[in-house]
Motif scaffolding. Sequence first.
Motif, PDB file in Angstrom:
ATOM      1  N   SER A 203       0.829  -1.197   0.000  1.00 25.69           N
ATOM      2  CA  SER A 203       0.000   0.000   0.000  1.00 25.69           C
ATOM      3  C   SER A 203       0.866   1.249   0.000  1.00 25.69           C
ATOM      4  O   SER A 203       1.911   1.299   0.646  1.00 25.69           O
ATOM      5  CB  SER A 203      -0.910   0.014   1.232  1.00 25.69           C
ATOM      6  OG  SER A 203      -1.707  -1.149   1.269  1.00 25.69           O
ATOM      7  N   LEU A 204       0.431   2.256  -0.730  1.00 24.12           N
ATOM      8  CA  LEU A 204       1.137   3.521  -0.781  1.00 24.12           C
ATOM      9  C   LEU A 204       0.386   4.540   0.072  1.00 24.12           C
ATOM     10  O   LEU A 204      -0.762   4.327   0.449  1.00 24.12           O
ATOM     11  CB  LEU A 204       1.250   3.995  -2.236  1.00 24.12           C
ATOM     12  CG  LEU A 204       2.120   3.091  -3.115  1.00 24.12           C
ATOM     13  CD1 LEU A 204       2.092   3.599  -4.559  1.00 24.12           C
ATOM     14  CD2 LEU A 204       3.547   3.047  -2.620  1.00 24.12           C
ATOM     15  N   PRO A 205       1.034   5.666   0.402  1.00 26.41           N
ATOM     16  CA  PRO A 205       0.407   6.656   1.272  1.00 26.41           C
ATOM     17  C   PRO A 205      -0.955   7.103   0.775  1.00 26.41           C
ATOM     18  O   PRO A 205      -1.182   7.253  -0.416  1.00 26.41           O
ATOM     19  CB  PRO A 205       1.406   7.824   1.250  1.00 26.41           C
ATOM     20  CG  PRO A 205       2.707   7.192   0.894  1.00 26.41           C
ATOM     21  CD  PRO A 205       2.374   6.049  -0.008  1.00 26.41           C
ATOM     22  N   SER A 206      -1.877   7.298   1.696  1.00 25.03           N
ATOM     23  CA  SER A 206      -3.211   7.788   1.362  1.00 25.03           C
ATOM     24  C   SER A 206      -3.366   9.184   1.942  1.00 25.03           C
ATOM     25  O   SER A 206      -2.491   9.694   2.621  1.00 25.03           O
ATOM     26  CB  SER A 206      -4.270   6.854   1.952  1.00 25.03           C
ATOM     27  OG  SER A 206      -4.144   6.811   3.348  1.00 25.03           O
TER      28      SER A 206
ATOM     29  N   THR B 283      -1.617  -1.715   6.405  1.00 23.11           N
ATOM     30  CA  THR B 283      -1.460  -0.661   5.409  1.00 23.11           C
ATOM     31  C   THR B 283      -0.108  -0.731   4.702  1.00 23.11           C
ATOM     32  O   THR B 283      -0.009  -0.503   3.496  1.00 23.11           O
ATOM     33  CB  THR B 283      -1.610   0.724   6.069  1.00 23.11           C
ATOM     34  OG1 THR B 283      -2.843   0.776   6.781  1.00 23.11           O
ATOM     35  CG2 THR B 283      -1.586   1.836   5.040  1.00 23.11           C
ATOM     36  N   MET B 284       0.929  -1.076   5.451  1.00 27.16           N
ATOM     37  CA  MET B 284       2.277  -1.101   4.900  1.00 27.16           C
ATOM     38  C   MET B 284       2.687  -2.465   4.350  1.00 27.16           C
ATOM     39  O   MET B 284       3.776  -2.611   3.823  1.00 27.16           O
ATOM     40  CB  MET B 284       3.292  -0.693   5.984  1.00 27.16           C
ATOM     41  CG  MET B 284       3.153   0.738   6.461  1.00 27.16           C
ATOM     42  SD  MET B 284       3.493   1.932   5.157  1.00 27.16           S
ATOM     43  CE  MET B 284       1.830   2.583   4.904  1.00 27.16           C
TER      44      MET B 284
ATOM     45  N   ASN C 240       9.057   1.998   1.434  1.00 24.03           N
ATOM     46  CA  ASN C 240       7.757   2.440   1.931  1.00 24.03           C
ATOM     47  C   ASN C 240       7.867   3.258   3.218  1.00 24.03           C
ATOM     48  O   ASN C 240       6.872   3.493   3.895  1.00 24.03           O
ATOM     49  CB  ASN C 240       6.859   1.227   2.182  1.00 24.03           C
ATOM     50  CG  ASN C 240       5.415   1.479   1.782  1.00 24.03           C
ATOM     51  OD1 ASN C 240       5.128   2.401   1.031  1.00 24.03           O
ATOM     52  ND2 ASN C 240       4.515   0.667   2.282  1.00 24.03           N
TER      53      ASN C 240
ATOM     54  N   TYR D 193       8.541   6.475   3.683  1.00 24.96           N
ATOM     55  CA  TYR D 193       7.790   7.728   3.618  1.00 24.96           C
ATOM     56  C   TYR D 193       6.293   7.465   3.736  1.00 24.96           C
ATOM     57  O   TYR D 193       5.548   8.261   4.318  1.00 24.96           O
ATOM     58  CB  TYR D 193       8.101   8.467   2.320  1.00 24.96           C
ATOM     59  CG  TYR D 193       9.467   9.102   2.303  1.00 24.96           C
ATOM     60  CD1 TYR D 193       9.684  10.338   2.890  1.00 24.96           C
ATOM     61  CD2 TYR D 193      10.550   8.451   1.719  1.00 24.96           C
ATOM     62  CE1 TYR D 193      10.942  10.922   2.888  1.00 24.96           C
ATOM     63  CE2 TYR D 193      11.808   9.018   1.706  1.00 24.96           C
ATOM     64  CZ  TYR D 193      12.010  10.257   2.292  1.00 24.96           C
ATOM     65  OH  TYR D 193      13.257  10.820   2.301  1.00 24.96           O
ATOM     66  N   GLY D 194       5.845   6.350   3.163  1.00 25.50           N
ATOM     67  CA  GLY D 194       4.437   5.989   3.295  1.00 25.50           C
ATOM     68  C   GLY D 194       4.056   5.757   4.741  1.00 25.50           C
ATOM     69  O   GLY D 194       3.005   6.204   5.208  1.00 25.50           O
TER      70      GLY D 194
ATOM     71  N   ASP E 237       3.898   9.065   6.502  1.00 25.58           N
ATOM     72  CA  ASP E 237       2.680   9.778   6.105  1.00 25.58           C
ATOM     73  C   ASP E 237       1.486   9.305   6.931  1.00 25.58           C
ATOM     74  O   ASP E 237       0.694  10.111   7.435  1.00 25.58           O
ATOM     75  CB  ASP E 237       2.391   9.548   4.617  1.00 25.58           C
ATOM     76  CG  ASP E 237       3.135  10.529   3.720  1.00 25.58           C
ATOM     77  OD1 ASP E 237       3.389  11.654   4.176  1.00 25.58           O
ATOM     78  OD2 ASP E 237       3.464  10.156   2.586  1.00 25.58           O
TER      79      ASP E 237
END
Length: 501
Positions: A44-47, A67-68, A89, A91-92, A95
């Motif tokens: 998953s990438l940042p939302s 999420t990660m 990931n 930074y994700g 975030d």
Amino acid sequence: MSKVRRFKKLRKFIKDPDLFFYDMFKKRVFKAAEKTVREKKEISLPSTAVDLDRVRKIGVQEYLRETMGAGYGVEDGSDKNSLLIWSGNLYGLLDVVSLLKESLSMSVTLYTLGGHYNSVFGVDDRLDVRVVGGELGTRPDFVLEMGNEAGVLHVLRIYQYDIADDGLANVRSSSALIRKFQVRELGAIYNGTPAGCGYSTPIDAVYTWVNHADSDWQALWTTTYPSDEFDPDRYTSNDELRYSLRSLNKYAPWLNRIYVVSNCSQPGWMKEHPKIVWVKHEEIFPAESMLPTFNSHAIEACLHRIPGLSENFLYLNDDFVLNQPCLPKDFFDEIGRSVAYFEPYGMVDSKAGRDTSLDYLAAANNSKVLLKTLFSDYEARCLHRHVPYALKKTVLKEIEEAFAKTIESTRNAKRRSLSDVNVTSFLYHHFAFVSGRAVKGEATSLIVRPGNVEKILGKDTYKYKMLCFNDGDGSATNGRYKEHTSRFFTRRLSESAAWEQ
């Protein structure tokens, strides 16, 4: 490539080089490892928002893991307060943490265990994801602490792994259970299930505690020693127990029960709680004639007699504080042997060790002599560090049987005497080590005294895993020392535990 695309890339590079290289690296890695990663799970990438209903349902740890696409239990296979994330990931993750911080009104603390980097973001502070990510991007692991005034507390250790072009993952930390694996195997290896280790055995904690202001304690002292003043450094309570217990709640939540052995009343801030068990001296001393006692050596020689105590347990003085996340393996190894943290200095047979006026060194020397009667070729030279003592109940029973007369004499001494033995801080660890029930360990620790207390208020605040706010050097009456320790406790251990009023 068109001039417009080149211009956009150049502008992106100048404006945010960290993000530029993050995106470039992500694309190149996934171009080669796309099939492998897709088989594992789409990362998953940042939302732009967090699902608070989902957070409340499964908890912050599981939400971040989900999420990660992260793994659990990096060092021992079971610790769900440690997450293994792909470094691309990072930074994700930051975030999502930033969004959680704002949504739940939490403060966030991030630091590396060596103390080289730390940042604290209060409830109203903005977490600068790019700056923090730039600092943590090259690190093998770091600690993430999140909390608020409502009592919400999460302490997570985040580990990072990299992915090679062929899809092989490599965990940066040398402490990882398995460092190299196929990415698709992450969920099978790091799923929070113990990997055949002995860490599932319950571990209790035990304190001995005295409060000089307790009226019943004062009556016992006055009746026993009507002409003597007590030593304020040894018997004064400065609320250390409250903060020491908070440190267990924060950094060792896996502990089973916590026993407090005392001949004083419970402090006013403590309420009834199933995890806290108050133990009176009468419950553990074998003879009424041994009481009242003001001798810590005598009390420590009876700890294994606590009703219901687990086989493996930690013994702490109330001035011991955990300052970083700890795991059961910090105190007991995979097959249940206790970990002994011997000092590299402070030898018993040094010049200082021959000073018979120092009761704790006299007790160590007496213990050394006892050990020679059973293990003639073994030299018990090193003192144990001022950190929690890992002990095994069965080994303590063996010591009681092997040295019955000396143990009984120590229990009968109502104040420290030069004929005592110090069972929990010296005798046990050497006895267990030479008989194969203990192993040597290493940990960063510091004895905090009036002369060095500033160290833990500056750049070394996060450096040490274990601290001892040692009574002595006039600490009981040193206003500056008390002020500095209070500042430290307020900064690092502000979160109340469930057993506080």
